[in-house]
Design an enzyme around this catalytic site. Structure first.
Site, PDB file in Angstrom:
ATOM      1  N   HIS A 143       0.584  -5.744  -3.887  1.00 53.57           N
ATOM      2  CA  HIS A 143       0.973  -5.370  -2.525  1.00 53.57           C
ATOM      3  C   HIS A 143       2.284  -4.589  -2.476  1.00 53.57           C
ATOM      4  CE1 HIS A 143      -2.496  -7.251  -0.955  1.00 53.57           C
ATOM      5  NE2 HIS A 143      -2.098  -8.491  -1.180  1.00 53.57           N
TER       6      HIS A 143
ATOM      7  N   GLU B 136       0.513   0.915   2.086  1.00 53.00           N
ATOM      8  CA  GLU B 136       0.925  -0.438   2.464  1.00 53.00           C
ATOM      9  C   GLU B 136       1.387  -0.430   3.909  1.00 53.00           C
ATOM     10  OE1 GLU B 136       0.640  -3.258   0.872  1.00 53.00           O
ATOM     11  OE2 GLU B 136      -0.138  -2.351  -0.975  1.00 53.00           O
TER      12      GLU B 136
END
Length: 321
Positions: free
Chosen positions: A275, A119
């Protein structure tokens, strides 16, 4: 720490925690003396036979978010019933094994898959790796670190984290635990070595394991960029990987350009927060589990030229661009 030597014998199927979780403090710095307690594992050993797979069923309970201090070996509330009831402290996948589907399993080229989903677009903010056992079809261990940007001033970091993790409610955990990328890689290499998956002295590929990513971006683009920013060489174990999108396309003959589309195609419900790297890695592992029980073979899809790291060879003719 004892030096680990490779042998021809297979790795143990479980990696039990050998010491209590590290005490938590907001200024803790994990260093070269990182211990196995900083990784998460289940304590039982399991066999690799199909019969044990059938019996190895996990009771489906209500979903709970993963304790992000626990994933980094820093949870100090393991004796708090309210905390345990609220957060998950088990990296194992929640699947009921279906005996009929197990008949489709194929012998894989690798014993373990390292499921990675980074990420952070400007710099890497999260580095989660799940250790997926290709025979037990389960996550048997994990390595998870939040990453502090190398070349950002504090105000920009705060804005970056608020925009990324604030909406997920985990920005406080990030600030409490994040360490620089070079330190993350140092700890990761210790973790790999302890599990006999790689040894610095050899400086070559992983031992009977392969990275699995959802796309090429993580290892083709982002890790080399972050290594450059951090002023370090690209570790050799990042030179090849399995892009699950390409395997999916060639196995099912259907395009799925992302994790969510693969999950929709396979009718797998999303678990956790999209996410959040550790949750996305878990969902990718669930896709892998489904594909293996359908009879898929996970093979290397991309290799980097060691002498010219910027050059990557893609091994599948049909692939997702």
């Amino acid at each position: 720490m004892a030096i680990v030597f490779f042998s021809r014998f297979p790795l143990l199927r479980r990696f039990p925690v050998s010491s209590p979780a590290l005490p938590y403090s907001s200024s803790i710095q994990l260093n070269r003396r990182i211990t196995i307690s900083a990784s998460i594992s289940t304590a039982e050993e399991s066999t690799s036979s199909s019969s044990s797979l059938i019996q190895h069923t996990l009771s489906r309970t209500r979903w709970k978010p993963m304790c992000l201090y626990f994933t980094q070996g820093k949870c100090t509330k393991m004796d708090d019933p309210m905390h345990i009831d609220k957060f998950n402290h088990n990296c194992s996948l929640e699947f009921m094994q279906n005996a009929a589907r197990l008949e489709n399993l194929r012998q894989q080229e690798f014993e373990y898959f390292l499921v990675l989903d980074l990420e952070g677009k400007v710099e890497i903010l999260e580095f989660p790796v799940l250790l997926f056992d290709a025979k037990t079809l389960d996550v048997v261990d994990l390595f998870h670190r939040f990453v502090r940007p190398t070349k950002m001033h504090e105000e920009r970091i705060n804005q970056y984290i608020e925009g990324k993790y604030g909406k997920l409610g985990v920005d406080r955990v990030w600030h409490d635990t994040a360490v620089p990328f070079a330190e993350v890689i140092e700890q990761f290499e210790v973790w790999l070595s302890e599990r006999q998956l790689w040894r610095n002295e050899l400086g070559v590929c992983l031992n009977n394991a392969a990275f699995v990513t959802c796309g090429n971006w993580d290892l083709k683009t982002k890790v080399p960029q972050q290594c450059s920013v951090a002023g370090m060489k690209l570790p050799p174990y990042f030179n090849e990987w399995i892009n699950l999108k390409d395997v999916f396309l060639n196995f099912y003959k259907r395009r799925a350009p992302g994790m969510l589309s693969m999950m929709r195609e396979l009718q797998i419900p999303l678990s956790g927060s999209h996410h959040l790297g550790i949750d996305d890695s878990n969902n990718i592992a669930r896709v892998i589990h489904h594909m293996l029980t359908d009879g898929a073979l996970l093979q290397i899809t991309a290799k980097r030229n060691p002498r010219s790291p910027e050059k990557v060879e893609f091994l599948f003719k049909n692939r997702i661009i």
